[in-house]
Design a protein around this motif. Sequence first.
Motif, PDB file in Angstrom:
ATOM      1  N   UNK A 184       0.817  -1.209   0.000  1.00 13.87           N
ATOM      2  CA  UNK A 184       0.000   0.000   0.000  1.00 13.87           C
ATOM      3  C   UNK A 184       0.860   1.272   0.000  1.00 13.87           C
ATOM      4  N   UNK A 185       0.272   2.362  -0.443  1.00 14.82           N
ATOM      5  CA  UNK A 185       0.990   3.642  -0.405  1.00 14.82           C
ATOM      6  C   UNK A 185       1.094   4.075   1.058  1.00 14.82           C
ATOM      7  N   UNK A 186       2.318   4.364   1.533  1.00 15.52           N
ATOM      8  CA  UNK A 186       2.459   4.713   2.955  1.00 15.52           C
ATOM      9  C   UNK A 186       1.820   6.061   3.292  1.00 15.52           C
ATOM     10  N   UNK A 187       1.600   6.273   4.572  1.00 11.68           N
ATOM     11  CA  UNK A 187       1.151   7.597   5.053  1.00 11.68           C
ATOM     12  C   UNK A 187       2.382   8.498   5.067  1.00 11.68           C
ATOM     13  N   UNK A 188       2.272   9.684   4.500  1.00  9.23           N
ATOM     14  CA  UNK A 188       3.423  10.593   4.525  1.00  9.23           C
ATOM     15  C   UNK A 188       3.157  11.707   5.532  1.00  9.23           C
ATOM     16  N   UNK A 189       4.242  12.176   6.190  1.00 10.05           N
ATOM     17  CA  UNK A 189       4.094  13.303   7.120  1.00 10.05           C
ATOM     18  C   UNK A 189       3.770  14.570   6.329  1.00 10.05           C
ATOM     19  N   UNK A 190       2.891  15.409   6.870  1.00 11.10           N
ATOM     20  CA  UNK A 190       2.468  16.618   6.166  1.00 11.10           C
ATOM     21  C   UNK A 190       3.661  17.523   5.840  1.00 11.10           C
ATOM     22  N   UNK A 191       4.637  17.596   6.742  1.00  8.69           N
ATOM     23  CA  UNK A 191       5.796  18.479   6.475  1.00  8.69           C
ATOM     24  C   UNK A 191       6.553  17.992   5.236  1.00  8.69           C
ATOM     25  N   UNK A 192       6.618  16.669   5.080  1.00  8.49           N
ATOM     26  CA  UNK A 192       7.327  16.104   3.924  1.00  8.49           C
ATOM     27  C   UNK A 192       6.549  16.418   2.636  1.00  8.49           C
ATOM     28  N   UNK A 193       5.221  16.257   2.713  1.00  3.70           N
ATOM     29  CA  UNK A 193       4.379  16.565   1.547  1.00  3.70           C
ATOM     30  C   UNK A 193       4.535  18.035   1.157  1.00  3.70           C
ATOM     31  N   UNK A 194       4.533  18.901   2.155  1.00  5.51           N
ATOM     32  CA  UNK A 194       4.655  20.341   1.887  1.00  5.51           C
ATOM     33  C   UNK A 194       6.001  20.672   1.243  1.00  5.51           C
TER      34      UNK A 194
END
Length: 514
Positions: free
Chosen positions: A406-416
Amino acid sequence: MKSRWGIIFMLLGAVAGLVILGLAGIGAVSLLRRANVTAPQAAPRLGIVLPPGFAADVYAEPDGAELPSVVTFGPDGALYLLTVPGKIFRIEDKDSNQTGEAVTLLYDNADGTLVQAVGLAFYEDKIYISDSGRISTLEDSDGDGKLDKLTPIVEGLPSLQFPDHSNNGIVFGPDGKLYVGVGATSDHSPPKDPLEASVLRMNPDGSELEVFATGFRNPYDLAFSPDGALFTADNNPSEMDATMRYLPPEELIFVQQGKDYGFPRSYGNAVVDGSTPPITEFFASVGSSGVTYYASDAFPPEWRNGVYVAQWGTGANVALDRGLTNGQSVVFTPLERTEDGNYRGDWKPFVVFDTDEGLRPVDVTVGADGALYMLEFTFSTIYRVHYTGEVTGSTPTPVVQINTEPIPEFAQTVIDQGAALFQQGVEGAPPCMTCHLDGGRIGLGPTLAGLRDVATARIPGLSAVEYVRQSILNPNAYIVPGFNAGYMFQSYSQSLSAEQIDSLIAYILTLEAE
Ligand code: HEC
């Protein structure tokens, strides 16, 4: 490989101009440069790969049928073959053994009357031929079994003002009218002749000639479905310049009266002018040529009720020089009617021809037996493809595992961080947004919105994260259909840190489908 090109070389030498090879704007020079002159050899027996359960045989290899352009069945049940230099053959299976052993040359065009003959159709037992600038009937006036009386029904159609673009394939509709596809007079300039870049319609005697639909570049062949829907496949431009900075896709088009399909302003699904989009986009420069609608139930359901397209193959320098070797296959698009009266469908390969042997399909047609007859250009071979249901062969198809991680959960700071990089780029490398627009929308590059739903299916075995990483580090490892290899910036591996790449992956894999 060498010997095959040798034959092509000889054939090319035999014909003034480069005829049909210009499907996708192919330059004679490019082919000749690649040609390697050695003694000709017999045609390879098959040289094709079929889906499981299908079998193929050589149906006919008529002598003297160099540069073939069309195969179609006549009202008498025989198969007719036309060549670009204007010969017409009648091929019959007299002993019903699925081989067309009785070959008759009906018209030898010895006096060169026909030029660039690329369309043949029947109407009320009469043969119609489309050759440069003209559509004519051809009859046997003295009953000696040979065609001898040519009667033009329309002349002066825009022809060969751009290499190999002319009035092309012809077909009769359920309305008893004759339809013809006409190529543009340029690679991608605005039309200057009201009849170019169009599908025309007329009565069987040539009267009431009218533009049926416009905005095609080189609609090479036409086919009707049993319920009267008209289809064509269109070739893309290949002369890159200030207005054409990338190779657009080729297209499968549902041709409707009065519609404009966008050439030379819009290509494929990237419609910028309100014109009508295609049903599906093919790869760029595949040389889409003959088309036929398959309605028989001799093939299994996944291979019927749709359009087969013979794709001659890449030949344009602009494609060859970038290592694009698409085409040289017969592809199938299963069609589904949508509520608004259009068609939906996505193409898949049906028969793949051997590229080393230089095999190139140029036309396809369906027999009364439900077999698909494919005309191969280089060796003038007609193949008969039928369904047996038997899966043969000693090499089992390798089982490819789709990675279901599955696609992992990414931390919002990393996404930003990824979103910022996507928009701004880094020193020495363009922002992703140059080509994938804001939010990953389609631009010069494909849309990335919704890639999360299809990423694992891109390359079997790669997880979504691994796939996106590979797309950034090695963009040519997988080419998104309809987009060009080598177009994405190639050196991100040198400009982006591992952490930056991780953040871009996180950002892209959170983009939902629009
Ligand atoms: C110069 C134009 C350009 C730039 C800049 C660019 N791309 Fe692309 N990208 C493309 C094209 C064209 C394709 C499709 C052809 C291919 O598959 O290589 C593509 C394909 C992709 C794909 C595969 C999409 C799919 O549907 O499988 C991903 C992922 C991607 N790009 C990510 C990025 C990221 C991340 C950046 C910035 C770091 C970036 N691209 C910058 C042009 C570009």
